[in-house]
Design an enzyme around this catalytic site. Structure first.
Site, PDB file in Angstrom:
ATOM      1  N   SER A 208       0.860  -1.184   0.000  1.00  0.00           N
ATOM      2  CA  SER A 208       0.000   0.000   0.000  1.00  0.00           C
ATOM      3  C   SER A 208       0.893   1.231   0.000  1.00  0.00           C
ATOM      4  CB  SER A 208      -0.888   0.009   1.252  1.00  0.00           C
ATOM      5  OG  SER A 208      -1.524   1.263   1.430  1.00  0.00           O
TER       6      SER A 208
ATOM      7  N   TYR B  10      -1.875   0.091  10.516  1.00  0.00           N
ATOM      8  CA  TYR B  10      -1.936  -0.351   9.124  1.00  0.00           C
ATOM      9  C   TYR B  10      -0.636  -0.012   8.397  1.00  0.00           C
ATOM     10  CZ  TYR B  10      -3.694  -0.964   4.359  1.00  0.00           C
ATOM     11  OH  TYR B  10      -3.869  -1.369   3.068  1.00  0.00           O
TER      12      TYR B  10
END
Length: 259
Positions: free
Chosen positions: A144, A157
């Site tokens: 990501s 995250y």
């Protein structure tokens, strides 16, 4: 248009984790269209069967294996059934919670690390012999843009996806000189049916607000297209790291919205 190279890929096998929805399901469909026999893995058997039915209806080759990538023994048992494997797409992941570090739940952080990093480690270790034996194995890690850009409420995250980034980068160094390519795809804002909903613990209004006013965020098929392109390059071409964002997103904090 299919080239001779993609035609030759008809008998190649691609294992896709987290294939029951979102980017994983889209990637499986895209690889099947390119002639791969796709192996779908995820925890939800019913959702896997639905994706498999779509692929079969489209003339694709597919196998279904319900699997929790955080369960090492289950992963090893799964991998033992595949003496040959050409592509592994480590897509299983997720984000849980948006609390600042001061109030973050350590359980959420642990869960994110387990699935995004340890799960990818389990799958990669288990299938590495088969991938090397293929003569042109490809390991794909879906990370990501959060892996290299932190933001408030995203500490857990970002930490997990940075771990995934490090896994890919280190593996590439360690297998240099072998018939194995390691590809990392780092998506930005992707509108899928479950990612933000899970992150906001089922709060649909908050999940929808993430994409409110954003003209044409990425969708799962956009990322699947990138993955498929990367793994179908000639064997001497490695796509080390590819960042893909919607045009409306210049950075984590810079998003154009129509009001």
């Amino acid at each position: 248009m299919r080239t001779a190279d993609t035609q030759a890929a008809r008998t190649r096998t691609a294992v896709v984790t987290g294939a029951s929805s979102g980017i994983g399901a889209a990637t499986a469909r895209a690889l099947a269209r390119e002639g791969f026999e796709v192996v779908l893995t995820a925890r939800r058997a019913d959702r896997l069967e639905a994706v498999a039915k779509e692929i079969r209806n489209d003339g694709g080759m597919v196998q279904v294996f319900p699997l929790d990538v955080t369960d090492r023994e289950a992963v090893l048992a799964f991998a033992a059934q595949f003496p040959a494997c050409d592509v592994l797409v480590n897509n299983a992941g997720g984000a849980y919670g948006t609390e600042h570090i001061e109030n973050a739940d350590p359980g959420d952080w642990r869960s994110m690390y387990e699935v995004n990093v340890i799960g990818a480690l389990h799958m990669t270790q288990a299938l590495l012999p088969a991938l090397k034996a293929s003569g042109d194995g490809v390991v794909v890690v879906i990370s990501s843009t959060a892996s290299f850009t932190c933001y408030e409420g995203g500490g857990g995250y970002s930490a997990a996806k940075h771990g995934a980034h490090v896994l890919a980068e280190t593996l590439r160094l360690e297998v240099c000189g072998e018939a194995l390519r390691v590809v990392e795809i780092a998506p930005g804002m992707v509108h899928t049916e479950e990612f933000s909903l899970n992150r906001y613990r089922g709060d649909l209004n908050r999940a929808d607000a993430v994409y409110a006013g954003v003209p044409d965020p990425l969708v799962a098929d956009d990322v699947a297209d990138v993955v498929t392109w990367a793994v179908t390059r000639p064997p001497h071409v490695n796509i080390d790291l590819l960042v893909v964002r919607p045009r409306a997103q210049a950075a984590q904090h810079k998003v154009h919205r129509i009001t």
